[in-house]
Design a protein around this motif. Structure first.
Motif, PDB file in Angstrom:
ATOM      1  N   CYS A 142      -8.578   5.402  -1.534  1.00  0.00           N
ATOM      2  CA  CYS A 142      -8.754   5.239  -2.974  1.00  0.00           C
ATOM      3  C   CYS A 142     -10.052   4.487  -3.249  1.00  0.00           C
ATOM      4  O   CYS A 142     -10.283   3.407  -2.696  1.00  0.00           O
ATOM      5  CB  CYS A 142      -7.597   4.448  -3.574  1.00  0.00           C
ATOM      6  SG  CYS A 142      -5.978   5.240  -3.433  1.00  0.00           S
ATOM      7  N   GLU A 143     -10.894   5.075  -4.064  1.00  0.00           N
ATOM      8  CA  GLU A 143     -12.117   4.408  -4.501  1.00  0.00           C
ATOM      9  C   GLU A 143     -11.909   3.946  -5.936  1.00  0.00           C
ATOM     10  O   GLU A 143     -11.819   4.762  -6.856  1.00  0.00           O
ATOM     11  CB  GLU A 143     -13.318   5.354  -4.425  1.00  0.00           C
ATOM     12  CG  GLU A 143     -14.607   4.724  -4.908  1.00  0.00           C
ATOM     13  CD  GLU A 143     -15.775   5.692  -4.913  1.00  0.00           C
ATOM     14  OE1 GLU A 143     -16.835   5.318  -5.434  1.00  0.00           O
ATOM     15  OE2 GLU A 143     -15.621   6.809  -4.397  1.00  0.00           O
ATOM     16  N   SER A 168      -6.245  -4.212  -7.101  1.00  0.00           N
ATOM     17  CA  SER A 168      -6.304  -3.474  -5.836  1.00  0.00           C
ATOM     18  C   SER A 168      -7.748  -3.178  -5.457  1.00  0.00           C
ATOM     19  O   SER A 168      -8.591  -2.891  -6.308  1.00  0.00           O
ATOM     20  CB  SER A 168      -5.524  -2.170  -5.952  1.00  0.00           C
ATOM     21  OG  SER A 168      -4.153  -2.418  -6.150  1.00  0.00           O
ATOM     22  N   LYS A 169      -8.021  -3.226  -4.170  1.00  0.00           N
ATOM     23  CA  LYS A 169      -9.351  -2.956  -3.647  1.00  0.00           C
ATOM     24  C   LYS A 169      -9.437  -1.537  -3.098  1.00  0.00           C
ATOM     25  O   LYS A 169      -8.441  -0.967  -2.654  1.00  0.00           O
ATOM     26  CB  LYS A 169      -9.699  -3.945  -2.532  1.00  0.00           C
ATOM     27  CG  LYS A 169      -9.601  -5.417  -2.933  1.00  0.00           C
ATOM     28  CD  LYS A 169     -10.597  -5.767  -4.031  1.00  0.00           C
ATOM     29  CE  LYS A 169     -10.528  -7.245  -4.371  1.00  0.00           C
ATOM     30  NZ  LYS A 169     -11.463  -7.601  -5.483  1.00  0.00           N
ATOM     31  N   SER A 170     -10.615  -0.974  -3.122  1.00  0.00           N
ATOM     32  CA  SER A 170     -10.827   0.343  -2.529  1.00  0.00           C
ATOM     33  C   SER A 170     -10.450   0.299  -1.056  1.00  0.00           C
ATOM     34  O   SER A 170     -10.779  -0.663  -0.347  1.00  0.00           O
ATOM     35  CB  SER A 170     -12.293   0.767  -2.667  1.00  0.00           C
ATOM     36  OG  SER A 170     -12.652   0.908  -4.020  1.00  0.00           O
ATOM     37  N   GLY A 171      -9.756   1.322  -0.580  1.00  0.00           N
ATOM     38  CA  GLY A 171      -9.339   1.341   0.810  1.00  0.00           C
ATOM     39  C   GLY A 171      -8.296   2.407   1.065  1.00  0.00           C
ATOM     40  O   GLY A 171      -8.028   3.263   0.209  1.00  0.00           O
ATOM     41  N   SER A 229       0.821  -1.209   0.000  1.00  0.00           N
ATOM     42  CA  SER A 229       0.000   0.000   0.000  1.00  0.00           C
ATOM     43  C   SER A 229       0.853   1.257   0.000  1.00  0.00           C
ATOM     44  O   SER A 229       0.325   2.364   0.004  1.00  0.00           O
ATOM     45  CB  SER A 229      -0.919   0.020   1.225  1.00  0.00           C
ATOM     46  OG  SER A 229      -0.171   0.120   2.408  1.00  0.00           O
ATOM     47  N   HIS A 230       2.192   1.107  -0.013  1.00  0.00           N
ATOM     48  CA  HIS A 230       3.081   2.254   0.017  1.00  0.00           C
ATOM     49  C   HIS A 230       4.023   2.323  -1.180  1.00  0.00           C
ATOM     50  O   HIS A 230       4.353   3.404  -1.652  1.00  0.00           O
ATOM     51  CB  HIS A 230       3.942   2.235   1.280  1.00  0.00           C
ATOM     52  CG  HIS A 230       3.175   2.352   2.553  1.00  0.00           C
ATOM     53  ND1 HIS A 230       2.382   1.343   3.030  1.00  0.00           N
ATOM     54  CD2 HIS A 230       3.082   3.369   3.436  1.00  0.00           C
ATOM     55  CE1 HIS A 230       1.826   1.723   4.177  1.00  0.00           C
ATOM     56  NE2 HIS A 230       2.230   2.941   4.445  1.00  0.00           N
ATOM     57  N   ILE A 275      -1.386   3.226  -8.230  1.00  0.00           N
ATOM     58  CA  ILE A 275      -1.619   1.948  -7.549  1.00  0.00           C
ATOM     59  C   ILE A 275      -2.380   0.992  -8.447  1.00  0.00           C
ATOM     60  O   ILE A 275      -2.035  -0.190  -8.586  1.00  0.00           O
ATOM     61  CB  ILE A 275      -2.393   2.176  -6.238  1.00  0.00           C
ATOM     62  CG1 ILE A 275      -1.535   2.970  -5.241  1.00  0.00           C
ATOM     63  CG2 ILE A 275      -2.835   0.847  -5.619  1.00  0.00           C
ATOM     64  CD1 ILE A 275      -2.294   3.448  -4.026  1.00  0.00           C
ATOM     65  N   LEU A 276      -3.423   1.499  -9.101  1.00  0.00           N
ATOM     66  CA  LEU A 276      -4.258   0.639  -9.927  1.00  0.00           C
ATOM     67  C   LEU A 276      -3.539   0.198 -11.201  1.00  0.00           C
ATOM     68  O   LEU A 276      -3.747  -0.920 -11.686  1.00  0.00           O
ATOM     69  CB  LEU A 276      -5.557   1.360 -10.280  1.00  0.00           C
ATOM     70  CG  LEU A 276      -6.712   0.482 -10.753  1.00  0.00           C
ATOM     71  CD1 LEU A 276      -7.066  -0.562  -9.707  1.00  0.00           C
ATOM     72  CD2 LEU A 276      -7.923   1.324 -11.084  1.00  0.00           C
ATOM     73  N   LEU A 277      -2.693   1.054 -11.735  1.00  0.00           N
ATOM     74  CA  LEU A 277      -1.935   0.695 -12.928  1.00  0.00           C
ATOM     75  C   LEU A 277      -0.972  -0.455 -12.640  1.00  0.00           C
ATOM     76  O   LEU A 277      -0.803  -1.366 -13.449  1.00  0.00           O
ATOM     77  CB  LEU A 277      -1.156   1.900 -13.447  1.00  0.00           C
ATOM     78  CG  LEU A 277      -1.942   2.958 -14.205  1.00  0.00           C
ATOM     79  CD1 LEU A 277      -1.081   4.175 -14.474  1.00  0.00           C
ATOM     80  CD2 LEU A 277      -2.466   2.392 -15.525  1.00  0.00           C
ATOM     81  N   ILE A 278      -0.347  -0.396 -11.468  1.00  0.00           N
ATOM     82  CA  ILE A 278       0.626  -1.422 -11.091  1.00  0.00           C
ATOM     83  C   ILE A 278      -0.066  -2.678 -10.569  1.00  0.00           C
ATOM     84  O   ILE A 278       0.349  -3.799 -10.843  1.00  0.00           O
ATOM     85  CB  ILE A 278       1.588  -0.879 -10.021  1.00  0.00           C
ATOM     86  CG1 ILE A 278       2.336   0.347 -10.550  1.00  0.00           C
ATOM     87  CG2 ILE A 278       2.580  -1.947  -9.586  1.00  0.00           C
ATOM     88  CD1 ILE A 278       3.112   0.097 -11.836  1.00  0.00           C
ATOM     89  N   SER A 279      -1.147  -2.482  -9.825  1.00  0.00           N
ATOM     90  CA  SER A 279      -1.875  -3.620  -9.223  1.00  0.00           C
ATOM     91  C   SER A 279      -3.353  -3.521  -9.578  1.00  0.00           C
ATOM     92  O   SER A 279      -4.158  -3.004  -8.792  1.00  0.00           O
ATOM     93  CB  SER A 279      -1.689  -3.627  -7.708  1.00  0.00           C
ATOM     94  OG  SER A 279      -0.328  -3.646  -7.361  1.00  0.00           O
ATOM     95  N   PRO A 280      -3.747  -3.985 -10.759  1.00  0.00           N
ATOM     96  CA  PRO A 280      -5.136  -3.846 -11.225  1.00  0.00           C
ATOM     97  C   PRO A 280      -6.177  -4.491 -10.312  1.00  0.00           C
ATOM     98  O   PRO A 280      -7.352  -4.142 -10.383  1.00  0.00           O
ATOM     99  CB  PRO A 280      -5.110  -4.527 -12.599  1.00  0.00           C
ATOM    100  CG  PRO A 280      -3.681  -4.489 -13.018  1.00  0.00           C
ATOM    101  CD  PRO A 280      -2.888  -4.632 -11.764  1.00  0.00           C
TER     102      PRO A 280
END
Length: 272
Positions: free
Chosen positions: A74-75, A55-58, A30-31, A48-53
């Motif tokens: 992040c939503e 990823s969950k909202s949080g 997360s960092h 974050i989403l580009l690297i880890s598609p």
């Protein structure tokens, strides 16, 4: 949490050099992101989403255009769309464009006295969208009127609708919410067209302007068209706010009418 060993970190621009051998602590996802042999800061929710598609909202920690961490929620709505909610930020300013890919809209999530949360998309009036987009600023309001509570509450995030040069005219003004334009005639040419979110929630001393007869049905239209919001955003993300529209539109702050406090949101992910 596992102790992160063995690592040797060396500052290298915006990333850290990682010496072999490498043991990755999952809690760091997360960092940071691991790119080759460099451990790099996430710079935005989009990053974050580009690297880890998956990823969950949080809640996450990002490093926008400084090396100081910022806590965000992040939503992630889809693989190419979402929002960033700022928890707090350091006194030094950073460029909002580093975490915001468009200023065509924002999402506001408000907390009602019932404890329920409701979200609304806010935009410029449709008649102005071809010439103007929202102005998002931190501790500044260049081209717009200053929030009345700025001298009392300190740092704030500013969302400007029509700039002062347009808002100072006797014309139709307002905002768009719930895919509908909410307009008023600014008969007195009072150039207020903004909503500001403050990071001081103490409310020990605020401007007394809200005591005037300036709260009306028009100022809560964006609240009336909001939809229930289910994500568990922590309470500390919600902020004191003020919204001011012209002189004829109105003025509103939390705890006035049916509201409690509002959440500061920012659109982060555009089309990719």
């Amino acid at each position: 949490m596992m102790k992160l060993t063995p690592w040797t970190w060396k500052l290298l621009n915006s990333s850290f050099k990682v010496e072999s051998p490498v043991t990755v602590d999952v809690a760091l996802t997360s960092h940071y992101r691991l790119t080759g042999n460099h451990l790099t800061h996430f710079r935005s929710c989009k990053d974050i989403l580009l690297i880890s598609p998956e990823s969950k909202s949080g809640e996450y920690t990002i490093f926008p255009d400084t090396r100081k961490p910022i806590s965000v929620f992040c939503e992630f709505l889809s693989k190419n769309h979402g929002y960033t909610y700022l928890k707090d930020y350091s006194e030094s300013r950073f460029n909002l464009s580093s975490i915001c890919s468009t200023t065509d809209e924002i999402k506001v999530v408000h907390l009602r006295t019932s404890g329920k949360r409701y979200g609304t998309i806010l935009e410029e009036l449709k008649r102005y969208q071809s010439n103007f987009s929202l102005s998002l600023q931190i501790n500044e309001n260049k081209g717009f009127n200053t929030p009345k509570n700025a001298p009392f509450l300190g740092k704030y995030i500013y969302v400007g609708f029509l700039p002062r040069s347009i808002a100072a005219r006797r014309n139709i003004q307002g905002y768009r919410a719930g895919s509908k334009d909410w307009e008023f005639n600014n008969f007195d040419a009072n150039p207020n067209s903004y909503i500001a979110f403050f990071y001081n929630n103490s409310q020990l001393q605020t401007h007394s302007y809200h005591k005037t007869d300036s709260y009306n049905k028009y100022m809560r239209r964006w609240i009336d068209v909001s939809k229930e919001y289910s994500l568990p955003i922590p309470a500390e993300y919600f902020r004191f706010f003020e919204m001011h529209m012209g002189g004829c539109g109105g003025y509103v702050v939390p705890n006035y009418g049916t509201l409690s406090i509002l959440l500061v949101p920012y659109l982060d992910l555009g089309s990719m």
